[in-house]
Enzyme design. Sequence first.
Site, mmCIF file in Angstrom:
data_model
loop_
_atom_site.group_PDB
_atom_site.id
_atom_site.type_symbol
_atom_site.label_atom_id
_atom_site.label_comp_id
_atom_site.label_asym_id
_atom_site.label_seq_id
_atom_site.Cartn_x
_atom_site.Cartn_y
_atom_site.Cartn_z
ATOM 1 C CB SER A 154 18.732 -43.261 -22.149
ATOM 2 O OG SER A 154 18.658 -42.215 -21.211
ATOM 3 C CG HIS A 166 16.200 -45.506 -19.282
ATOM 4 N ND1 HIS A 166 15.990 -46.429 -18.281
ATOM 5 C CD2 HIS A 166 17.125 -44.641 -18.795
ATOM 6 C CE1 HIS A 166 16.755 -46.129 -17.242
ATOM 7 N NE2 HIS A 166 17.455 -45.037 -17.523
ATOM 8 C CG ASP A 224 17.973 -41.277 -17.415
ATOM 9 O OD1 ASP A 224 18.091 -42.216 -16.621
ATOM 10 O OD2 ASP A 224 18.334 -41.341 -18.613
ATOM 11 C CG MET A 249 19.066 -36.794 -13.447
ATOM 12 S SD MET A 249 20.478 -36.261 -14.408
ATOM 13 C CE MET A 249 20.620 -37.652 -15.543
ATOM 14 C CG HIS A 304 17.244 -44.309 -13.766
ATOM 15 N ND1 HIS A 304 18.461 -44.240 -14.419
ATOM 16 C CD2 HIS A 304 17.539 -44.538 -12.459
ATOM 17 C CE1 HIS A 304 19.436 -44.409 -13.540
ATOM 18 N NE2 HIS A 304 18.905 -44.582 -12.353
ATOM 19 C CG MET A 336 19.476 -41.241 -11.295
ATOM 20 S SD MET A 336 20.305 -40.879 -12.848
ATOM 21 C CE MET A 336 18.896 -40.828 -13.927
ATOM 22 C CG MET A 345 23.173 -46.671 -11.922
ATOM 23 S SD MET A 345 22.401 -46.082 -13.451
ATOM 24 C CE MET A 345 23.617 -44.922 -14.082
ATOM 25 C CG ASP A 387 21.157 -46.263 -17.336
ATOM 26 O OD1 ASP A 387 21.593 -45.779 -18.389
ATOM 27 O OD2 ASP A 387 20.404 -45.643 -16.554
HETATM 28 C C1 DX5 Z 1 22.816 -41.547 -16.544
HETATM 29 C C2 DX5 Z 1 21.478 -42.058 -17.000
HETATM 30 C C3 DX5 Z 1 21.509 -42.821 -18.258
HETATM 31 C C4 DX5 Z 1 22.056 -42.083 -19.449
HETATM 32 C C5 DX5 Z 1 22.868 -43.079 -20.216
HETATM 33 O O1 DX5 Z 1 22.750 -41.116 -15.247
HETATM 34 O O2 DX5 Z 1 20.905 -42.895 -16.012
HETATM 35 O O3 DX5 Z 1 20.246 -43.407 -18.564
HETATM 36 O O4 DX5 Z 1 21.088 -41.517 -20.273
HETATM 37 O O5 DX5 Z 1 23.529 -42.440 -21.223
HETATM 38 P P1 DX5 Z 1 24.615 -43.156 -22.142
HETATM 39 O O6 DX5 Z 1 23.950 -44.377 -22.739
HETATM 40 O O7 DX5 Z 1 24.939 -42.118 -23.151
HETATM 41 O O8 DX5 Z 1 25.779 -43.535 -21.268
HETATM 42 ZN ZN ZN Z 2 19.071 -44.012 -16.570
#
Ligand code: DX5
Ligand code: ZN
Length: 217
Positions: free
Chosen positions: A7, A32, A34, A36, A65, A67, A136, A174
């Site tokens: 990620s 991956h 993310d 947000m 992903h 969010m 999650m 994740d």
């Molecule tokens: C959190 C993200 C994850 C995050 C995971 O909201 O969706 O993808 O990067 O990070 P780690 O592996 O450090 O928990």
């Molecule tokens: Zn994620």
Amino acid sequence: MSIVAPSLLAANFLKLEEECKMVNESEADWLHLDVMDGRFVPNISYGIPVIEHVRKATNKICDVHLMIEEPGSLVPALKKAGADNIIVHWETCPNLHRNIQQIKELGMNAGVAINPHTPVFLLEDILADLHHVLIMSVNPGFGGQKFIPHSLEKIKQLRKMIDEKKLNVLIEVDGGVTVENAKDLVEAGVDVLVAGNTVFSSENPMETIKKLKQFSR
Ligand code: DX5
Ligand code: ZN
């Protein structure tokens, strides 16, 4: 062997090109990404312009992903930016089936993520339309959080549901994934391990990716 998806949220943002190069040279399968919005989750990460550049720097499958609220509005731009997979949150999509169709019609793989409090059975009527489900295992919004143990039970329930329906849907997990808990996760039915801090904060990220890849169910 499990699919490993580092990620990028945990990467050094001042050195994204180098970080992508490391992932390219590693045994990782997916990258991956993310996104947000500061509304669905209390944090803002990066968006389309960064993904466009990352796409050019990586040869891995880009697993985006989302969010964000109203994720459908970003889907065409993400296709243009080069996304391969798009994951939307069950919690943000009152017309989830429409969102999934939109992603698939644009030629991408569609996934659905569920938060720690959202039960697996709510996916019953959408499961057959999906490429993957993202469980999650932390509350979304931040990297480096602790794995929520109940997630393991949810993974087992989802595995059972997928197998009983004889579907080919992948299970991705994740949040808080480590080399130590990866074995249990894969044995419980996980196909795709997302790992942020475990990979990027480790002394030897490529070796850590290799270790994560060794587990199979
Ligand atoms: C959190 C993200 C994850 C995050 C995971 O909201 O969706 O993808 O990067 O990070 P780690 O592996 O450090 O928990
Ligand atoms: Zn994620």
